[in-house]
Scaffold this motif. Sequence first.
Motif, PDB file in Angstrom:
ATOM      1  N   THR A 108     -49.391  35.109-109.552  1.00  0.00           N
ATOM      2  CA  THR A 108     -49.215  36.002-108.407  1.00  0.00           C
ATOM      3  C   THR A 108     -49.426  35.258-107.095  1.00  0.00           C
ATOM      4  O   THR A 108     -48.668  35.436-106.125  1.00  0.00           O
ATOM      5  CB  THR A 108     -50.192  37.182-108.512  1.00  0.00           C
ATOM      6  OG1 THR A 108     -49.996  37.859-109.761  1.00  0.00           O
ATOM      7  CG2 THR A 108     -49.992  38.155-107.377  1.00  0.00           C
ATOM      8  N   LEU A 109     -50.457  34.403-107.052  1.00  0.00           N
ATOM      9  CA  LEU A 109     -50.700  33.611-105.847  1.00  0.00           C
ATOM     10  C   LEU A 109     -49.547  32.663-105.567  1.00  0.00           C
ATOM     11  O   LEU A 109     -49.101  32.524-104.407  1.00  0.00           O
ATOM     12  CB  LEU A 109     -52.005  32.826-106.002  1.00  0.00           C
ATOM     13  CG  LEU A 109     -52.383  31.888-104.851  1.00  0.00           C
ATOM     14  CD1 LEU A 109     -52.572  32.672-103.565  1.00  0.00           C
ATOM     15  CD2 LEU A 109     -53.641  31.096-105.188  1.00  0.00           C
ATOM     16  N   LEU A 110     -49.018  32.018-106.606  1.00  0.00           N
ATOM     17  CA  LEU A 110     -47.886  31.119-106.420  1.00  0.00           C
ATOM     18  C   LEU A 110     -46.643  31.876-105.962  1.00  0.00           C
ATOM     19  O   LEU A 110     -45.829  31.339-105.196  1.00  0.00           O
ATOM     20  CB  LEU A 110     -47.598  30.371-107.724  1.00  0.00           C
ATOM     21  CG  LEU A 110     -48.628  29.323-108.149  1.00  0.00           C
ATOM     22  CD1 LEU A 110     -48.277  28.762-109.525  1.00  0.00           C
ATOM     23  CD2 LEU A 110     -48.722  28.203-107.131  1.00  0.00           C
ATOM     24  N   TYR A 111     -46.502  33.114-106.404  1.00  0.00           N
ATOM     25  CA  TYR A 111     -45.369  33.934-105.968  1.00  0.00           C
ATOM     26  C   TYR A 111     -45.418  34.180-104.463  1.00  0.00           C
ATOM     27  O   TYR A 111     -44.411  34.000-103.759  1.00  0.00           O
ATOM     28  CB  TYR A 111     -45.368  35.255-106.732  1.00  0.00           C
ATOM     29  CG  TYR A 111     -44.562  36.343-106.082  1.00  0.00           C
ATOM     30  CD1 TYR A 111     -43.170  36.300-106.051  1.00  0.00           C
ATOM     31  CD2 TYR A 111     -45.196  37.423-105.463  1.00  0.00           C
ATOM     32  CE1 TYR A 111     -42.435  37.303-105.440  1.00  0.00           C
ATOM     33  CE2 TYR A 111     -44.470  38.428-104.857  1.00  0.00           C
ATOM     34  CZ  TYR A 111     -43.087  38.364-104.845  1.00  0.00           C
ATOM     35  OH  TYR A 111     -42.361  39.359-104.234  1.00  0.00           O
ATOM     36  N   PHE A 112     -46.579  34.559-103.953  1.00  0.00           N
ATOM     37  CA  PHE A 112     -46.685  34.827-102.514  1.00  0.00           C
ATOM     38  C   PHE A 112     -46.563  33.539-101.702  1.00  0.00           C
ATOM     39  O   PHE A 112     -46.045  33.554-100.578  1.00  0.00           O
ATOM     40  CB  PHE A 112     -48.003  35.534-102.211  1.00  0.00           C
ATOM     41  CG  PHE A 112     -48.012  36.988-102.596  1.00  0.00           C
ATOM     42  CD1 PHE A 112     -47.277  37.920-101.885  1.00  0.00           C
ATOM     43  CD2 PHE A 112     -48.736  37.425-103.691  1.00  0.00           C
ATOM     44  CE1 PHE A 112     -47.269  39.252-102.239  1.00  0.00           C
ATOM     45  CE2 PHE A 112     -48.739  38.767-104.053  1.00  0.00           C
ATOM     46  CZ  PHE A 112     -48.003  39.686-103.327  1.00  0.00           C
TER      47      PHE A 112
END
Length: 317
Positions: free
Chosen positions: A243-247
Amino acid sequence: MAFALRKRGPSTFERASDGSMTLIEHVRELRNRLFRASLAIVGGLIVGFWLADPVFMLLKRPYCRLPGTTDVFGQCQDLLALAPTTGFVLKLKLALWLGLIIGGPVWLYQLWGFIAPGLHRHERKWAYLFVSIAAPLFAAGAALAYVVVDKGLEFLMSSGVGGLSNQFEVTAYIGFITNMILLFGVAFEFPLILLMLNFAGIASARRLLSWWRAVIFVCFAFAAVATPDPGPFGMTLLALSLTLLYFVAVGIAFVNDKRRGRGKEVYAGLDDDEVSPLEYDREPVEAGQRIDVGAPVGVPEPIARPAPIERRYDDMT
């Protein structure tokens, strides 16, 4: 004494780029590159066979930190081997993994050398960028997987039924760790897919951001299904990392859109079902001027028959 300089012809890369190579020459080039890549992997396999024991001791450390895995002298117990060939086969597997990693620069270069002539200049530039980002992302995922195994094994052993020995079978244990490392490393390449969609102009940053609910759900569902660790620690950590890499990828996409000037078009802020802000012109359309009828085209004159060949002369004859 004059020396004649020998003119160099076009290189293999230039001939493959302009399409002057024949099919047989392409097949020969592929054969040569596969041979070089195989030599690099075999060389890495030899070095990996020598490094297999230190790597095995590194992978064994999470097991040694578990309670009940040390003897009275504080030495870590050995893992259990169920067959005489288990140790040798396991060493070959570790050597093969290390050989692929050590020989990676060579066989990746050979693969790139065969594919690059078919790409445009800007496509090769973005390929260099994505490959340089993919390697650190895979390494970060592998490091996170090692931490997850180190912390997750203690939870699994403490949450299971009592009365069991902590002595693991070596093949199952090493397979569990390598699967975790491979899964986390591949999963960390997820933001590159989003960046490819944005850099190729398929999806804008706003569209990528509008998928955040579905992406978060898919991240947690993927972590719950694909993670070999059934404990909540590894699943949650992998889902939060994705999720962090997505943002982060969406933030880079916004910077790329701003650099390219995307979103400033006339209809960029309109939805598909929204009426455009163009003013409605109610002025009637006036009739145009009258067009006169043209005169008929006359019948063309007949073409004269050409003279015989012996009667044809020009100004030189």
